[in-house]
Design a protein around this motif. Structure first.
Motif, PDB file in Angstrom:
ATOM      1  N   ILE A 263       0.834  -1.203   0.000  1.00  0.00           N
ATOM      2  CA  ILE A 263       0.000   0.000   0.000  1.00  0.00           C
ATOM      3  C   ILE A 263       0.872   1.258   0.000  1.00  0.00           C
ATOM      4  N   LEU A 264       1.916   1.265   0.824  1.00  0.00           N
ATOM      5  CA  LEU A 264       2.798   2.432   0.890  1.00  0.00           C
ATOM      6  C   LEU A 264       3.516   2.672  -0.444  1.00  0.00           C
ATOM      7  N   TRP A 265       3.884   1.599  -1.115  1.00  0.00           N
ATOM      8  CA  TRP A 265       4.551   1.739  -2.410  1.00  0.00           C
ATOM      9  C   TRP A 265       3.615   2.423  -3.405  1.00  0.00           C
ATOM     10  N   GLY A 266       2.355   2.009  -3.408  1.00  0.00           N
ATOM     11  CA  GLY A 266       1.385   2.602  -4.325  1.00  0.00           C
ATOM     12  C   GLY A 266       1.076   4.052  -3.999  1.00  0.00           C
ATOM     13  N   THR A 267       0.871   4.359  -2.724  1.00  0.00           N
ATOM     14  CA  THR A 267       0.528   5.735  -2.349  1.00  0.00           C
ATOM     15  C   THR A 267       1.695   6.696  -2.582  1.00  0.00           C
ATOM     16  N   ALA A 268       2.932   6.222  -2.365  1.00  0.00           N
ATOM     17  CA  ALA A 268       4.095   7.078  -2.632  1.00  0.00           C
ATOM     18  C   ALA A 268       4.184   7.410  -4.116  1.00  0.00           C
ATOM     19  N   HIS A 269       3.833   6.449  -4.964  1.00  0.00           N
ATOM     20  CA  HIS A 269       3.866   6.670  -6.417  1.00  0.00           C
ATOM     21  C   HIS A 269       2.901   7.787  -6.821  1.00  0.00           C
ATOM     22  N   PHE A 270       1.735   7.838  -6.161  1.00  0.00           N
ATOM     23  CA  PHE A 270       0.737   8.848  -6.505  1.00  0.00           C
ATOM     24  C   PHE A 270       0.897  10.146  -5.709  1.00  0.00           C
ATOM     25  N   GLY A 271       1.879  10.187  -4.801  1.00  0.00           N
ATOM     26  CA  GLY A 271       2.123  11.405  -4.037  1.00  0.00           C
ATOM     27  C   GLY A 271       1.173  11.608  -2.882  1.00  0.00           C
ATOM     28  N   PHE A 272       0.575  10.521  -2.366  1.00  0.00           N
ATOM     29  CA  PHE A 272      -0.341  10.631  -1.233  1.00  0.00           C
ATOM     30  C   PHE A 272       0.447  10.470   0.067  1.00  0.00           C
ATOM     31  N   PRO A 273       0.496  11.496   0.920  1.00  0.00           N
ATOM     32  CA  PRO A 273       1.233  11.376   2.188  1.00  0.00           C
ATOM     33  C   PRO A 273       0.412  10.659   3.248  1.00  0.00           C
ATOM     34  N   VAL A 274       0.203   9.363   3.070  1.00  0.00           N
ATOM     35  CA  VAL A 274      -0.609   8.611   4.018  1.00  0.00           C
ATOM     36  C   VAL A 274       0.198   8.291   5.270  1.00  0.00           C
ATOM     37  N   SER A 275      -0.513   7.831   6.284  1.00  0.00           N
ATOM     38  CA  SER A 275       0.130   7.482   7.546  1.00  0.00           C
ATOM     39  C   SER A 275       0.635   6.049   7.510  1.00  0.00           C
ATOM     40  N   THR A 276       1.940   5.874   7.631  1.00  0.00           N
ATOM     41  CA  THR A 276       2.482   4.522   7.712  1.00  0.00           C
ATOM     42  C   THR A 276       2.033   3.843   9.004  1.00  0.00           C
ATOM     43  N   THR A 277       1.906   4.635  10.072  1.00  0.00           N
ATOM     44  CA  THR A 277       1.474   4.078  11.358  1.00  0.00           C
ATOM     45  C   THR A 277       0.099   3.452  11.250  1.00  0.00           C
ATOM     46  N   HIS A 278      -0.837   4.179  10.673  1.00  0.00           N
ATOM     47  CA  HIS A 278      -2.201   3.661  10.588  1.00  0.00           C
ATOM     48  C   HIS A 278      -2.317   2.530   9.569  1.00  0.00           C
ATOM     49  N   THR A 279      -1.495   2.576   8.543  1.00  0.00           N
ATOM     50  CA  THR A 279      -1.529   1.507   7.542  1.00  0.00           C
ATOM     51  C   THR A 279      -1.044   0.193   8.135  1.00  0.00           C
ATOM     52  N   ILE A 280       0.069   0.222   8.883  1.00  0.00           N
ATOM     53  CA  ILE A 280       0.559  -1.016   9.490  1.00  0.00           C
ATOM     54  C   ILE A 280      -0.360  -1.454  10.617  1.00  0.00           C
ATOM     55  N   SER A 281      -0.972  -0.499  11.333  1.00  0.00           N
ATOM     56  CA  SER A 281      -1.916  -0.873  12.394  1.00  0.00           C
ATOM     57  C   SER A 281      -3.100  -1.621  11.810  1.00  0.00           C
ATOM     58  N   GLY A 282      -3.638  -1.110  10.699  1.00  0.00           N
ATOM     59  CA  GLY A 282      -4.739  -1.793  10.036  1.00  0.00           C
ATOM     60  C   GLY A 282      -4.324  -3.164   9.527  1.00  0.00           C
ATOM     61  N   SER A 283      -3.108  -3.266   9.014  1.00  0.00           N
ATOM     62  CA  SER A 283      -2.630  -4.542   8.488  1.00  0.00           C
ATOM     63  C   SER A 283      -2.455  -5.571   9.596  1.00  0.00           C
ATOM     64  N   VAL A 284      -1.919  -5.140  10.745  1.00  0.00           N
ATOM     65  CA  VAL A 284      -1.779  -6.050  11.893  1.00  0.00           C
ATOM     66  C   VAL A 284      -3.152  -6.505  12.372  1.00  0.00           C
ATOM     67  N   LEU A 285      -4.093  -5.570  12.402  1.00  0.00           N
ATOM     68  CA  LEU A 285      -5.456  -5.901  12.818  1.00  0.00           C
ATOM     69  C   LEU A 285      -6.072  -6.932  11.876  1.00  0.00           C
ATOM     70  N   GLY A 286      -5.902  -6.721  10.563  1.00  0.00           N
ATOM     71  CA  GLY A 286      -6.453  -7.657   9.596  1.00  0.00           C
ATOM     72  C   GLY A 286      -5.828  -9.032   9.699  1.00  0.00           C
ATOM     73  N   ALA A 287      -4.500  -9.089   9.867  1.00  0.00           N
ATOM     74  CA  ALA A 287      -3.823 -10.378   9.996  1.00  0.00           C
ATOM     75  C   ALA A 287      -4.225 -11.090  11.284  1.00  0.00           C
ATOM     76  N   GLY A 288      -4.413 -10.332  12.362  1.00  0.00           N
ATOM     77  CA  GLY A 288      -4.797 -10.934  13.638  1.00  0.00           C
ATOM     78  C   GLY A 288      -6.231 -11.418  13.654  1.00  0.00           C
TER      79      GLY A 288
END
Length: 372
Positions: A263-288
């Protein structure tokens, strides 16, 4: 060179440093919690990869410099005040171990200082909505869905294999997925400081407003500051992400890291300054969550959601206050000193707390114990 500009660059690089140790957990928490890597090796490798990732793209830097605040209204005072607002919120959340977003703190601080200086019209609200809020809202949910689906597929593939062999294999796989997260974190987050420094250079007349790429020294300095901060580490937040949201095994850690980094690779390509913290938090939640909703500590996830909501307005309030301070006689110096005092207070508080929580030293032998 203008001394105010030098102070702004110094504060920006310090923010980048706090971003590094605040967000160290993003790339290494799951690797450490599943014992794929030792903490020391994980932090060192994350620092190197954060540094390398910062040189890949400048799309996010352009968004920060050109797409949020009207460049014609930007002054060095606004940039300085906004940075101090971001640093203050970063350090508060770091002290309490809450995985808040350094990206949102930076954007919030800049919005607050700009509004205090020039009014609501100076903010590009369309850019905020399209390039910051919507992508940052979608990214964690994408992380939940992607990690959940990925771990489902992994579970099906390894269903008949011995758990010991599966865990051993995915610990090795986490060396790759964790490296990917660290690299994309550098690609995404280091650029935000590059954008802020570029904005300060534009405001001071040292860089053309239509620049295509920040100066090389800006890229290198931002990358180095983030790498240094990453090596300093943020162990409380690592614990929150690695164990408190959901207790995960190596396969789940691999799924969470792969989802986040993609997700971070894609958002960086489009210039979206998303939160890495919230992205990994969501990913950990989904995996758990693959073990059932009871496997996720929803109270911790709720606290992270509250931080997501509060970060931009809280940092904006501090940024607005600091902009007002810059108007006082010697205000630039006052804000610079405040930044130093805030940082020193946070580090001292952390130091004394770690000493307070440290277990008492064991006596070397029985004689020493008897004497005590």
């Amino acid at each position: 060179m203008n001394l105010t500009l030098v102070a702004v660059v110094a504060i920006a690089l310090f923010f980048d440093f706090t971003n590094g140790f605040h967000d160290t957990a993003n790339s290494i928490a799951t690797s450490v919690s599943t014992r794929a890597l030792s903490p020391r090796v994980a932090v060192a490798s994350a620092a190197v990869l954060n540094f390398a990732g910062a040189f890949v793209s400048v799309a996010v830097a352009a968004t920060i410099a050109k797409g949020i605040i009207d460049q014609d209204a930007i002054t060095l005072e606004i940039v300085m005040a906004g940075l101090v607002g971001a640093i203050t919120w970063n350090l508060i959340t770091w002290l309490i171990g809450l995985p808040s977003s350094s990206s949102h703190a930076l954007i919030g601080g800049m919005i607050g200082s700009a509004i205090a200086a020039s009014g609501w019209g100076v903010v590009n609200w369309g850019g905020i909505k399209d390039k910051v809020l919507i992508p940052s809202l979608i990214a964690p949910f994408l992380g939940v869905a992607f990690a959940f689906l990925l771990i489902l597929g992994i579970t099906w593939l390894v269903a008949r294999r011995a758990p010991t062999k599966v865990n051993r294999g995915f610990r090795k796989a986490q060396l790759v997925s964790g490296a990917f997260v660290a690299f994309t974190h550098g690609t995404n987050d280091a650029q935000k400081t590059m954008g802020i420094i570029a904005l300060a250079l534009v405001a001071s007349g040292h860089l053309d407003a239509n620049f295509e790429r920040p100066p090389t020294w800006v890229i290198a300095a931002s990358a180095l500051a983030m790498a240094a901060g990453t090596y300093a580490g943020g162990w409380r937040i690592i614990k929150t992400l690695g164990q408190r949201i959901a207790k995960i095994d190596p396969a789940q850690g691999f799924a969470a890291q792969t989802a986040c980094a993609s997700i971070l690779w894609g958002t960086a390509h489009f210039g979206f300054p998303v939160s890495t913290t919230h992205t990994i938090s969501g990913s950990v939640l989904g995996a758990g969550a693959v073990r059932g909703f009871h496997a996720v500590r929803w109270g911790v996830a709720g606290n992270i959601l509250v931080a997501w909501i509060l970060t931009i307005p809280a940092a904006a309030l501090v940024g607005a206050f600091m902009e007002l301070v810059t108007r006082l006689p010697g205000g630039h110096v006052i804000v610079f000193v405040l930044a130093i005092l805030i940082a020193a207070s946070a580090f001292l508080a952390r130091h004394f707390e770690r000493r307070r929580l440290a277990p008492p030293a064991e006596p070397k032998n029985a004689a020493v114990a008897a004497a005590a």
